[in-house]
Write a protein that holds these residues in place. Structure first.
Motif, PDB file in Angstrom:
ATOM      1  N   GLN A  64       0.510  -1.186   0.204  1.00 31.92           N
ATOM      2  CA  GLN A  64       0.133   0.381   0.138  1.00 31.92           C
ATOM      3  C   GLN A  64       0.944   1.270   0.305  1.00 31.92           C
ATOM      4  OE1 GLN A  64      -2.417   0.928   3.425  1.00 31.92           O
ATOM      5  NE2 GLN A  64      -4.251   1.693   2.184  1.00 31.92           N
ATOM      6  N   ASN A  65       2.072   1.331   1.297  1.00 32.62           N
ATOM      7  CA  ASN A  65       2.732   2.179   1.082  1.00 32.62           C
ATOM      8  C   ASN A  65       3.222   2.407  -0.062  1.00 32.62           C
ATOM      9  OD1 ASN A  65       5.953   3.389   1.453  1.00 32.62           O
ATOM     10  ND2 ASN A  65       4.580   4.260   2.832  1.00 32.62           N
ATOM     11  N   TRP A  66       3.766   1.437  -1.530  1.00 31.03           N
ATOM     12  CA  TRP A  66       4.938   1.798  -2.424  1.00 31.03           C
ATOM     13  C   TRP A  66       3.727   2.237  -3.859  1.00 31.03           C
ATOM     14  CZ3 TRP A  66       9.056   2.639  -4.431  1.00 31.03           C
ATOM     15  CH2 TRP A  66       8.733   1.464  -5.965  1.00 31.03           C
ATOM     16  N   GLN A  67       2.399   1.524  -3.631  1.00 35.26           N
ATOM     17  CA  GLN A  67       1.621   2.599  -3.827  1.00 35.26           C
ATOM     18  C   GLN A  67       1.210   3.810  -4.024  1.00 35.26           C
ATOM     19  OE1 GLN A  67       0.016   0.923  -7.069  1.00 35.26           O
ATOM     20  NE2 GLN A  67       1.146  -1.481  -6.115  1.00 35.26           N
ATOM     21  N   TRP A  68       1.315   4.761  -3.114  1.00 38.13           N
ATOM     22  CA  TRP A  68       1.384   5.747  -2.513  1.00 38.13           C
ATOM     23  C   TRP A  68       2.467   6.666  -3.359  1.00 38.13           C
ATOM     24  CZ3 TRP A  68      -0.505   5.152   3.886  1.00 38.13           C
ATOM     25  CH2 TRP A  68      -1.810   4.909   3.909  1.00 38.13           C
ATOM     26  N   SER A  69       3.409   5.984  -2.984  1.00 39.58           N
ATOM     27  CA  SER A  69       5.015   5.832  -4.018  1.00 39.58           C
ATOM     28  C   SER A  69       4.910   6.722  -5.300  1.00 39.58           C
ATOM     29  CB  SER A  69       5.965   5.376  -3.089  1.00 39.58           C
ATOM     30  OG  SER A  69       6.100   5.356  -1.874  1.00 39.58           O
ATOM     31  N   LEU A  70       4.387   5.405  -5.840  1.00 41.43           N
ATOM     32  CA  LEU A  70       4.232   5.906  -7.360  1.00 41.43           C
ATOM     33  C   LEU A  70       3.226   6.632  -7.391  1.00 41.43           C
ATOM     34  CD1 LEU A  70       3.676   1.929  -8.113  1.00 41.43           C
ATOM     35  CD2 LEU A  70       5.521   3.261  -8.705  1.00 41.43           C
ATOM     36  N   SER A  71       1.985   6.975  -6.818  1.00 47.60           N
ATOM     37  CA  SER A  71       0.966   8.034  -6.949  1.00 47.60           C
ATOM     38  C   SER A  71       1.793   9.356  -7.238  1.00 47.60           C
ATOM     39  CB  SER A  71      -0.009   7.618  -6.511  1.00 47.60           C
ATOM     40  OG  SER A  71      -0.819   9.013  -6.721  1.00 47.60           O
ATOM     41  N   SER A  72       3.212   9.592  -5.269  1.00 55.95           N
ATOM     42  CA  SER A  72       3.902  10.891  -5.628  1.00 55.95           C
ATOM     43  C   SER A  72       4.853  10.862  -6.451  1.00 55.95           C
ATOM     44  CB  SER A  72       3.932  10.319  -4.693  1.00 55.95           C
ATOM     45  OG  SER A  72       4.607  11.732  -4.070  1.00 55.95           O
ATOM     46  N   VAL A  73       5.387  10.019  -7.033  1.00 54.85           N
ATOM     47  CA  VAL A  73       6.450  10.130  -7.622  1.00 54.85           C
ATOM     48  C   VAL A  73       5.266  10.374  -9.134  1.00 54.85           C
ATOM     49  CG1 VAL A  73       7.800   8.531  -9.246  1.00 54.85           C
ATOM     50  CG2 VAL A  73       7.884   8.692  -6.712  1.00 54.85           C
ATOM     51  N   ALA A  74       4.625   9.663  -9.771  1.00 55.08           N
ATOM     52  CA  ALA A  74       3.309   9.705 -10.523  1.00 55.08           C
ATOM     53  C   ALA A  74       3.494  11.803 -10.992  1.00 55.08           C
ATOM     54  CB  ALA A  74       2.193   9.005 -10.917  1.00 55.08           C
ATOM     55  N   ASP A  75       2.987  12.519  -9.766  1.00 57.45           N
ATOM     56  CA  ASP A  75       2.310  13.674  -9.640  1.00 57.45           C
ATOM     57  C   ASP A  75       4.086  14.665 -10.579  1.00 57.45           C
ATOM     58  OD1 ASP A  75       0.460  13.099  -8.908  1.00 57.45           O
ATOM     59  OD2 ASP A  75       0.354  13.525  -6.673  1.00 57.45           O
ATOM     60  N   TRP A  76       5.063  14.130 -10.010  1.00 56.85           N
ATOM     61  CA  TRP A  76       5.785  14.738 -10.330  1.00 56.85           C
ATOM     62  C   TRP A  76       6.867  14.222 -11.782  1.00 56.85           C
ATOM     63  CZ3 TRP A  76       8.555  18.867  -7.332  1.00 56.85           C
ATOM     64  CH2 TRP A  76       8.474  18.945  -6.084  1.00 56.85           C
ATOM     65  N   LEU A  77       6.526  13.413 -12.522  1.00 64.13           N
ATOM     66  CA  LEU A  77       6.986  12.918 -13.628  1.00 64.13           C
ATOM     67  C   LEU A  77       5.722  13.526 -14.237  1.00 64.13           C
ATOM     68  CD1 LEU A  77       7.616   8.935 -12.461  1.00 64.13           C
ATOM     69  CD2 LEU A  77       8.984  11.300 -13.838  1.00 64.13           C
ATOM     70  N   GLY A  78       4.606  13.969 -14.445  1.00 63.30           N
ATOM     71  CA  GLY A  78       3.565  14.119 -15.009  1.00 63.30           C
ATOM     72  C   GLY A  78       2.911  15.728 -14.731  1.00 63.30           C
ATOM     73  N   GLY A  79       1.491  16.194 -15.311  1.00 61.71           N
ATOM     74  CA  GLY A  79       1.153  16.863 -14.818  1.00 61.71           C
ATOM     75  C   GLY A  79       1.178  17.962 -13.511  1.00 61.71           C
ATOM     76  N   GLU A  80       0.978  17.402 -12.499  1.00 62.27           N
ATOM     77  CA  GLU A  80       1.063  18.309 -11.408  1.00 62.27           C
ATOM     78  C   GLU A  80       2.145  18.376 -10.651  1.00 62.27           C
ATOM     79  OE1 GLU A  80      -2.312  18.197  -9.815  1.00 62.27           O
ATOM     80  OE2 GLU A  80      -3.532  16.706 -10.546  1.00 62.27           O
ATOM     81  N   ASN A  81       3.286  18.807 -11.522  1.00 64.76           N
ATOM     82  CA  ASN A  81       3.889  19.713 -10.564  1.00 64.76           C
ATOM     83  C   ASN A  81       4.369  20.385 -10.861  1.00 64.76           C
ATOM     84  OD1 ASN A  81       7.092  20.371 -10.566  1.00 64.76           O
ATOM     85  ND2 ASN A  81       7.970  18.307 -11.425  1.00 64.76           N
ATOM     86  N   ALA A  82       3.977  21.521 -10.082  1.00 68.28           N
ATOM     87  CA  ALA A  82       3.662  22.827 -10.340  1.00 68.28           C
ATOM     88  C   ALA A  82       4.835  23.516 -10.322  1.00 68.28           C
ATOM     89  CB  ALA A  82       3.498  23.433  -8.946  1.00 68.28           C
ATOM     90  N   LEU A  83       5.582  23.198 -10.731  1.00 69.72           N
ATOM     91  CA  LEU A  83       7.676  23.578 -11.189  1.00 69.72           C
ATOM     92  C   LEU A  83       7.257  23.522 -12.192  1.00 69.72           C
ATOM     93  CD1 LEU A  83       9.819  22.338  -8.039  1.00 69.72           C
ATOM     94  CD2 LEU A  83       8.626  23.800  -7.800  1.00 69.72           C
TER      95      LEU A  83
END
Length: 719
Positions: A64-83
């Motif tokens: 479960q923690n790994w799935q959360w990590s994948l989701s968090s990494v996806a934010d940085w890799l994808g379109g949720e990255n505000a930077l």
């Protein structure tokens, strides 16, 4: 014959060589905003996974923690990255300004325009050079980031389709923002002025929309914070709208506040792609007709000076008026308007002339602008556009929402059935009559409801009405709350996922107040829990009468989304109650008066001070009468947005609240607000104590009064 150096490709190649600084800046910017944060997040996730494994954590928790990590990494890799979005915006402004900044220097203009290259071709080369200097490093850094993600085991975090959507979105926004920046630079004759104009171009649409909302909130009685309209108009400001989009979908950030998270944004991207093409062509036209001798002036096109000044002064004058009103009250609104218009008019004149002595130029224009600003303000005060007078045409309404600013309908689809639309339109008629009737004045006895109408022309109209608590209004509300469409679209019961999961649990809480006792029971049998939930879903749609809840269900599953829900079982859900009794041994309970340690009535006492007075009830017979049909809001986790759906109220027409506290040996009662079916409010018992509250209101220093010669009623703190 055309030489290689004078061909379009050759000119772009030479432009890129001369602009290596832009390539380096872009590469560094995207490294800091894209690759580096992604590497840091992935490294942290790997270390966290290693620590959990070495500490002996359960495999389920690790996964479960790994799935959360994948989701968090996806934010940085994808379109949720505000930077990355900030980087794209900043680079679009930088290259848009720098690539055409030579237009602001007379010597450079003479040199570049003496080259044997047409104006159109020179514009295209400059635009293409800026795009190459930013987009090539962007694509290289995207590829490098994804290579690192796959190498570190995070390849599954972002799919290829999603990645391509993110790249497409970033490129469209960059090309549009770049074209707007270039056009603003071409229109101006000074680089500093160009940057200031760009700030205005990018953010003025949002300012104007917020100004509109501010005027409506001040002067329109039926106005309710219409943030959905603000959001819809964000598209006029792509620099702001960019942060609501994640690839080809709306993101979970700002868009989540407007119920658009996860919906497709392809339509918006197509509009922006067309807008980018339009601004590129418009920039090319402005570049071709721009006079070289205008270098060094504020605006290169004299015809724009007056319209730009008028627009800026009107907007900033009205903004200043609202600001002064917010700080100092209504009196300061007009001084704020005059101050804002005069100050901004002087600033614009100084900028145009590059001379402080110009601040008093064009006094006639200043007076005309002041008059126009005052006319707009007077018009807003008198609602000349008829915002309050508007009523929906039932034949043009496609959907409605009731109390859509509360979470019970915030994420729900509009109600489309004819009966619900008819009821909502009638409520609007009744609500407008009450809200705009000056003879009624402000009263806490009326109820407030927000109605949202979705029209055939695509517009959305929202109005908040104060309504009388009478039989017709109550009947219309009950018909909407009781409809199967409303229940199916608003209640979390129908959203929780009990199918795409392996585990479902149900926790039942009964309506009771007892000392140090948990009134809930957990049921972990998945199949029987599903049976209870499915039965409740079917049963609650079979009746339209509003019914009081007798149990609260907390449903939880191990589904990836929509995995929990709070819902209620009413006295009409007979089959569901029978299953709960059969499987769990739990039956409905009422509040036992013997468990009540304190009961308090809070009365609203009218008059000049409009005060609330709390009195304590000690008579056990009265306590029993007050809790007989009551539902404990806190124990059942029942809140205002739920009460109306179940025909409950927490006050009578006499405006009184009832609070009850558990017995507690330490004297700490923990008061709970009580709610009642509207036809079962204990008015007779409550009214016995109104006279005491009124006497206490007349004498703020008194802590107790005597009624009927021998009954002592004590003042108590408000609940």
């Amino acid at each position: 014959m055309t030489s290689r150096s004078s061909s379009s490709k050759g000119l772009v190649r030479d432009g890129v060589r001369r602009s290596l600084w832009a390539v380096v800046l872009s590469t560094l910017t995207f490294f800091m905003s894209m690759l580096l944060p992604s590497l840091m997040e992935m490294q942290y996730a790997l270390e966290n996974r290693r620590d959990m494994i070495t500490s002996g954590a359960l495999s389920f928790d690790v996964e479960q923690n790994w799935q959360w990590s994948l989701s968090s990494v996806a934010d940085w890799l994808g379109g949720e990255n505000a930077l990355v979005k900030i980087a794209v915006f900043v680079l679009a402004v930088v290259v848009g300004t720098v690539m055409f900044a030579y237009l602001h220097d007379r010597r450079k203009v003479d040199f570049y325009h003496s080259l044997p290259v047409s104006r159109e071709k020179l514009y295209a080369v400059n635009y293409a050079t800026g795009a190459v200097c930013v987009l090539v490093p962007y694509l290289v850094m995207r590829a490098l980031t994804m290579v690192c993600a796959h190498a570190m085991g995070f390849g599954a975090a972002l799919g290829l389709k999603t990645l391509l959507g993110v790249i497409l979105s970033d490129m469209i926004f960059f090309l549009l923002l770049f074209a707007m920046s270039a056009l603003a630079t071409i229109v101006c004759g000074n680089t500093i002025i160009a940057l200031l104009l760009q700030l205005w171009v990018f953010f003025a649409p949002v300012t104007v929309q917020m100004l509109r909302e501010g005027l409506l909130s001040l002067f329109c009685k039926t106005y309710s914070g219409d943030m959905s309209t603000v959001f819809n108009n964000l598209r006029l400001s792509p620099a702001v709208q960019y942060f609501t989009v994640s690839g080809t979908k709306y993101s979970s950030g700002m868009a989540n506040e407007f119920q658009l998270a996860g919906q497709s944004a392809l339509g918006l991207l197509l509009v922006y792609a067309a807008a980018a093409a339009f601004f590129i062509v418009l920039g090319m036209f402005a570049f071709r007709v721009r006079k070289s001798e205008r270098a060094g002036t504020a605006l290169a096109f004299r015809g724009l000076c007056l319209p730009v000044k008028v627009f800026m002064c009107l907007v900033m004058g009205l903004v200043s008026a609202l600001g002064f009103h917010l700080i100092g009250g209504e009196f300061w609104m007009w001084p704020g308007l005059v101050f804002g218009v005069i100050i901004f008019h002087a600033i614009v004149e100084i900028i145009y002339a590059f001379d402080f002595r110009a601040l008093v130029k064009h006094p006639v224009q200043l007076l005309v602008i002041l008059a126009a600003a005052a006319a707009i303000m007077v018009g807003a005060q008198n609602d000349v556009l008829g915002f309050d007078r508007w009523l929906p045409d039932e034949s043009k309404v496609t959907g409605v929402k009731l109390d859509a600013d509360r979470y019970d309908m915030s994420s729900a689809e509009p109600l489309n059935e004819a009966g619900n639309i008819e009821a909502a339109c009638r409520l609007a008629q009744l609500g407008r009559e009450t809200t705009l009737d000056p003879s009624l004045g402000d009263t806490t006895l009326d109820q407030s409801h927000l109605l949202t109408f979705y029209m055939k022309n695509g517009s959305v109209q929202r109005r908040r009405y104060t309504m009388k608590d009478d039989a017709e209004v109550d009947g219309l509300l009950s018909s909407m709350y009781g409809s199967s469409e409303y229940k199916a679209k608003t209640r979390d019961l129908f959203n929780v996922d009990i199918d795409d999961c392996s585990k479902v649990t149900v926790r039942v809480t009964t309506n009771q107040l007892s000392e140090n006792t948990d009134n809930s029971r957990l049921f972990t049998d998945t199949e029987k829990s599903r049976e209870i939930i499915e039965t409740l879903r079917k049963e609650c749609l079979t009746y339209t009468e509003l019914s009081a809840p007798v149990m609260m269900l907390y449903i939880e599953s191990d589904a990836e989304t929509n995995n929990y829900s709070y819902t209620f079982v009413t006295e009409r859900d007979v089959q569901t109650l029978a299953l709960i009794k059969k499987y769990m041994g739990v039956e409905p309970t009422s509040i036992d008066p013997e468990n009540i340690g304190k009961l308090q009535l809070d009365f609203y006492v009218g008059g000049e001070d409009n005060v609330w007075v709390g009195v304590e009830v000690t008579d056990r017979n009265d306590i029993a009468a007050l809790v007989k049909d009551a539902v404990s809001e806190s124990e059942m986790q029942l809140y205002n947005e739920n009460m109306a759906q179940y025909g409950l109220t927490d006050h009578a027409e006499s405006n009184v609240r009832v609070y009850a506290g558990k017995k507690d040996g330490n004297g700490v009662y923990g008061l709970n607000n009580l709610a009642y079916p509207k036809n079962a409010f204990p008015t007779e018992t409550v009214e016995k104590y109104r006279a005491a509250a009124e006497k206490l209101a007349q004498d703020p220093t008194s802590n107790a009064v005597t009624l009927d010669g021998d009954t002592m009623v004590t003042r108590t703190s408000l609940g």
